[in-house]
Design a protein around this motif. Structure first.
Motif, short mmCIF file in Angstrom:
data_model
loop_
_atom_site.label_atom_id
_atom_site.label_comp_id
_atom_site.label_asym_id
_atom_site.label_seq_id
_atom_site.Cartn_x
_atom_site.Cartn_y
_atom_site.Cartn_z
N LYS A 1 27.87 28.12 28.88
CA LYS A 1 28.65 26.98 29.42
C LYS A 1 29.65 27.56 30.42
O LYS A 1 30.36 28.51 30.09
CB LYS A 1 29.45 26.29 28.32
CG LYS A 1 28.71 25.98 27.06
CD LYS A 1 29.65 25.49 25.97
CE LYS A 1 30.51 26.57 25.35
NZ LYS A 1 31.35 26.12 24.23
N LEU A 2 29.73 26.94 31.58
CA LEU A 2 30.61 27.47 32.62
C LEU A 2 31.43 26.34 33.20
O LEU A 2 30.95 25.21 33.29
CB LEU A 2 29.77 28.10 33.74
CG LEU A 2 28.70 29.09 33.27
CD1 LEU A 2 27.57 29.17 34.27
CD2 LEU A 2 29.30 30.45 33.02
N SER A 3 32.66 26.64 33.60
CA SER A 3 33.46 25.57 34.21
C SER A 3 34.52 26.15 35.12
O SER A 3 34.69 27.37 35.20
CB SER A 3 34.09 24.68 33.14
OG SER A 3 34.98 25.43 32.34
N PHE B 1 32.33 30.56 29.78
CA PHE B 1 33.23 31.20 30.74
C PHE B 1 33.96 30.12 31.52
O PHE B 1 33.36 29.33 32.23
CB PHE B 1 32.44 32.11 31.70
CG PHE B 1 33.30 33.11 32.43
CD1 PHE B 1 33.23 34.46 32.12
CD2 PHE B 1 34.20 32.70 33.41
CE1 PHE B 1 34.03 35.39 32.77
CE2 PHE B 1 35.01 33.62 34.06
CZ PHE B 1 34.93 34.97 33.75
N ASN B 2 35.28 30.09 31.34
CA ASN B 2 36.13 29.14 32.05
C ASN B 2 36.71 29.90 33.26
O ASN B 2 37.56 30.76 33.10
CB ASN B 2 37.24 28.71 31.09
CG ASN B 2 38.09 27.57 31.60
OD1 ASN B 2 39.18 27.39 31.11
ND2 ASN B 2 37.62 26.81 32.55
N SER B 3 36.18 29.59 34.45
CA SER B 3 36.58 30.38 35.64
C SER B 3 37.85 29.81 36.26
O SER B 3 38.47 28.92 35.69
CB SER B 3 35.44 30.38 36.66
OG SER B 3 35.45 29.18 37.40
N VAL B 4 38.21 30.28 37.45
CA VAL B 4 39.34 29.69 38.16
C VAL B 4 38.87 28.44 38.93
O VAL B 4 37.68 28.13 38.98
CB VAL B 4 40.07 30.69 39.08
CG1 VAL B 4 40.86 31.69 38.27
CG2 VAL B 4 39.12 31.38 40.01
N HIS B 5 39.83 27.75 39.54
CA HIS B 5 39.57 26.45 40.15
C HIS B 5 38.53 26.54 41.28
O HIS B 5 38.73 27.27 42.26
CB HIS B 5 40.89 25.93 40.70
CG HIS B 5 40.95 24.45 40.91
ND1 HIS B 5 40.08 23.57 40.34
CD2 HIS B 5 41.82 23.70 41.64
CE1 HIS B 5 40.39 22.35 40.71
NE2 HIS B 5 41.44 22.40 41.50
N GLY B 6 37.41 25.81 41.11
CA GLY B 6 36.39 25.74 42.17
C GLY B 6 35.50 26.96 42.27
O GLY B 6 34.68 27.07 43.18
N ARG B 7 35.62 27.90 41.34
CA ARG B 7 34.87 29.15 41.45
C ARG B 7 33.74 29.26 40.43
O ARG B 7 33.15 30.32 40.28
CB ARG B 7 35.81 30.35 41.30
CG ARG B 7 36.40 30.89 42.58
CD ARG B 7 36.95 29.85 43.48
NE ARG B 7 37.61 30.38 44.67
CZ ARG B 7 38.10 29.63 45.62
NH1 ARG B 7 38.02 28.30 45.53
NH2 ARG B 7 38.69 30.17 46.66
N MET B 8 33.45 28.19 39.72
CA MET B 8 32.37 28.26 38.74
C MET B 8 31.02 28.64 39.37
O MET B 8 30.25 29.40 38.78
CB MET B 8 32.28 26.92 37.99
CG MET B 8 31.21 26.86 36.94
SD MET B 8 29.81 25.98 37.55
CE MET B 8 30.31 24.28 37.31
N PRO B 9 30.69 28.15 40.61
CA PRO B 9 29.39 28.50 41.18
C PRO B 9 29.14 30.01 41.30
O PRO B 9 28.04 30.49 41.04
CB PRO B 9 29.41 27.83 42.55
CG PRO B 9 30.28 26.64 42.34
CD PRO B 9 31.38 27.11 41.43
N SER B 10 30.18 30.78 41.67
CA SER B 10 29.93 32.22 41.83
C SER B 10 29.76 32.89 40.47
O SER B 10 28.95 33.81 40.32
CB SER B 10 31.03 32.90 42.65
OG SER B 10 32.28 32.59 42.13
#
Ligand SMILES: Cc1ncc(C[n+]2csc(CCOP(=O)(O)OP(=O)(O)O)c2C)c(N)n1
Ligand code: SF4
Length: 350
Positions: free
Chosen positions: A61-63, A82-91
């Protein structure tokens, strides 16, 4: 964080093919506002994974960041996350997917996370056709930072505190179709009957699958003048049709009038049988999908359902011809082709 959910499970609860109950697909208790559309989408994801008998430990699960991006904590607590930074889930999704093609990837994002700060990453994810399900919980505002208009807010729509939005909206579905996505659907958090099969179909599709779910923010954008409010969406949504997701090896038993039904065979042998409400709209044709989205918008309607599907596309791994095995399972022999082969490769660069 401790969950307040009871640990006792009734022995008679329905089980799926893996012997799991629906609760095996749940996560922590939600901390979102009561009535937030995002909680209904979370429930839809739980139901879809349960019905498809997905093994939770085979899912990542990614966000990004936002109320929507918090939701992976509320489903599939036995999965990777993995909870990424804002707007960076695609990478993050691209890196993880390239390293391990054997996991199923579910990305959750908001309209701010995807259509504003993350739009540069989003468009490349679509055109590379990364094998994942990308869910946008679309409320037309930045819920987490107190309701500013987002780039998907319709022109003229107004939130609780704001003025009428003066800018044109970005339609993520239309953009994804134009960029070559193989699966594009739109749902509504208030319509579980449609949302769960949409999510199931997206999970069975191989390649990039966008599910844009209108998911009202009850705290900042559920006003009479907002086009992302529960009432407005209920009054203006128009389904492209109803459909069944028929799992692999199950016989197709439904019968509909010829011409009104369109069957699409999925990669794993399952079939989507669409019972179309409008015969002029062919979901397998990009132009037809874009025209249908535009025609409904002109009439002030939101077209929902499967908007476009193309099962013939290659995903990123096929396009760039990666190895069949996840990288962490490659042996030293597989990683090092030997001196002779290396010399031959070097020769090609001389
Ligand atoms: C780099 C960066 N810029 C801005 C923010 C502030 N911020 C946090 S969430 C968010 C927008 C959230 O909106 P959306 O993605 O639509 O999710 P929602 O909360 O509506 O579900 C913003 C601007 C941030 N966390 N990081
Ligand atoms: S602020 Fe809006 S989007 Fe965030 S949890 Fe509350 S209702 Fe949901």
């Amino acid at each position: 964080m401790n969950s307040r959910k009871p640990v006792f499970r009734h022995p008679g609860l329905p089980k799926n093919d893996l012997g799991c109950t629906r609760s095996d697909y749940e996560g922590l208790d939600s901390t979102l506002c009561a009535g937030c559309g995002h909680d209904s989408v979370t429930n839809g994801i739980i139901q879809a994974c349960f019905e498809l008998s997905i093994e939770p430990h085979r899912v990542a699960k990614l966000s990004g960041i936002g109320c929507s991006s918090k939701t992976p904590a509320y489903f599939l607590n036995k999965s990777h996350g993995f909870n990424s930074v804002h707007g960076r889930m695609p990478s993050i999704a691209t890196g993880a997917n390239m390293a391990n093609k054997d996991l199923s990837y579910i990305g959750v994002s908001g309209d701010g996370d995807t259509a504003s700060i993350g739009i540069g990453q989003f468009v490349h994810l679509v055109r590379r056709n990364l094998n994942m399900v990308y869910i946008v919980m679309n409320n037309g505002c930045y819920g987490l930072t107190k309701g500013q208009d987002s780039a998907t807010a319709d022109k003229g729509s107004a939130s609780k505190k704001g003025r009428s939005n003066p800018f044109e909206a970005i339609d993520l579905c239309e953009m994804a179709v134009q960029l070559g996505a193989g699966f594009v659907a739109r749902g509504f958090s208030g319509d579980k009957e449609q949302l769960v099969p949409l999510l199931k179909a997206a999970m069975l599709h191989k390649g990039f699958a966008l599910v844009d779910v209108i998911s009202p923010c009850v705290t900042f954008n559920n006003t009479a003048s907002s086009t992302k409010s529960y009432n407005w969406v209920r009054d203006h949504m128009e389904a492209s049709g109803t459909f069944d997701v028929i799992p692999e090896r199950q016989e197709i038993t439904t019968h509909y009038e010829e011409g009104a039904t369109q069957s699409v065979a999925l990669h794993d042998g399952s079939v989507i049988q669409l019972h179309k409400s409008d015969n002029s709209f062919d979901v397998t044709q990009r132009r037809s999908a874009i025209n249908a989205i535009e025609d409904h918008r002109e009439k002030g309607q939101i077209l929902t359902g499967i908007l476009h599907i193309n099962e013939t596309l290659m995903d990123t791994h096929d396009i760039i011809e990666t190895t069949d095995k996840p990288l962490n399972t490659l042996t030293q022999e597989e990683l090092c082709p030997g001196n002779q082969t290396l010399q031959q490769i070097f020769e090609t660069y001389r």
